[in-house]
Motif scaffolding. Structure first.
Motif, PDB file in Angstrom:
ATOM      1  N   LEU A  27       0.661  -1.212   0.225  1.00 39.52           N
ATOM      2  CA  LEU A  27      -0.018  -0.136   0.046  1.00 39.52           C
ATOM      3  C   LEU A  27       0.772   1.369   0.041  1.00 39.52           C
ATOM      4  O   LEU A  27       0.438   2.411  -0.228  1.00 39.52           O
ATOM      5  N   GLY A  28       2.133   1.198   0.256  1.00 39.62           N
ATOM      6  CA  GLY A  28       3.041   2.352   0.203  1.00 39.62           C
ATOM      7  C   GLY A  28       2.700   3.371   1.290  1.00 39.62           C
ATOM      8  O   GLY A  28       2.623   4.535   0.946  1.00 39.62           O
ATOM      9  N   LEU A  29       2.531   2.650   2.477  1.00 45.43           N
ATOM     10  CA  LEU A  29       2.289   3.475   3.626  1.00 45.43           C
ATOM     11  C   LEU A  29       3.293   4.177   4.138  1.00 45.43           C
ATOM     12  O   LEU A  29       4.264   3.620   4.254  1.00 45.43           O
ATOM     13  N   SER A  30       3.031   5.718   4.780  1.00 44.52           N
ATOM     14  CA  SER A  30       4.153   6.391   5.633  1.00 44.52           C
ATOM     15  C   SER A  30       4.224   5.650   6.931  1.00 44.52           C
ATOM     16  O   SER A  30       3.500   4.747   7.235  1.00 44.52           O
ATOM     17  N   SER A  31       5.384   6.233   7.727  1.00 49.54           N
ATOM     18  CA  SER A  31       5.559   5.676   8.711  1.00 49.54           C
ATOM     19  C   SER A  31       4.421   5.709   9.934  1.00 49.54           C
ATOM     20  O   SER A  31       4.004   5.277  10.895  1.00 49.54           O
ATOM     21  N   ALA A  32       3.987   7.219   9.695  1.00 54.49           N
ATOM     22  CA  ALA A  32       2.690   7.505  10.515  1.00 54.49           C
ATOM     23  C   ALA A  32       1.526   6.548  10.338  1.00 54.49           C
ATOM     24  O   ALA A  32       0.629   6.216  11.264  1.00 54.49           O
ATOM     25  N   GLU A  33       1.227   6.170   9.082  1.00 53.54           N
ATOM     26  CA  GLU A  33       0.194   5.147   8.736  1.00 53.54           C
ATOM     27  C   GLU A  33       0.567   3.692   9.386  1.00 53.54           C
ATOM     28  O   GLU A  33      -0.269   3.352  10.079  1.00 53.54           O
ATOM     29  N   LEU A  34       1.807   3.424   9.019  1.00 53.07           N
ATOM     30  CA  LEU A  34       2.176   2.117   9.511  1.00 53.07           C
ATOM     31  C   LEU A  34       2.090   1.699  11.231  1.00 53.07           C
ATOM     32  O   LEU A  34       1.814   0.836  11.689  1.00 53.07           O
ATOM     33  N   SER A  35       2.316   3.151  11.857  1.00 51.80           N
ATOM     34  CA  SER A  35       2.086   2.877  13.150  1.00 51.80           C
ATOM     35  C   SER A  35       0.926   3.077  13.856  1.00 51.80           C
ATOM     36  O   SER A  35       0.604   2.827  14.941  1.00 51.80           O
ATOM     37  N   ASP A  36      -0.216   3.555  12.998  1.00 50.60           N
ATOM     38  CA  ASP A  36      -1.525   3.654  13.581  1.00 50.60           C
ATOM     39  C   ASP A  36      -2.175   2.160  13.885  1.00 50.60           C
ATOM     40  O   ASP A  36      -1.993   1.200  13.241  1.00 50.60           O
TER      41      ASP A  36
END
Length: 73
Positions: A27-36
């Protein structure tokens, strides 16, 4: 197929019974997205027909970078 939350507030009608797992690494998630916490759960896709909410006041919406996450309180 009909999918509901535990409190029966949200119902999802699907066009088929096919539920597919999503590999979040694609999904190409950012680090903020991955940590949610949302992305720590199992995520699946369905062929969406309709979503119904009985009590909108019980539904929470929040933004995580490029995602709008809706959950039932």
């Amino acid at each position: 197929m009909l999918i509901t939350c535990k409190c029966l507030n949200v119902s999802i009608n699907t066009k088929s019974s096919n539920i597919e797992d999503v590999d979040i690494s694609t999904l190409g998630l950012s680090s903020a997205e991955l940590s949610d916490s949302f992305f720590q759960e199992e995520i699946c896709t369905v062929d969406l027909g309709r979503i119904s909410k009985e009590q909108s006041c019980l539904v929470q919406v929040r933004n995580v970078d490029n995602w709008i996450i809706t959950s039932v309180s």
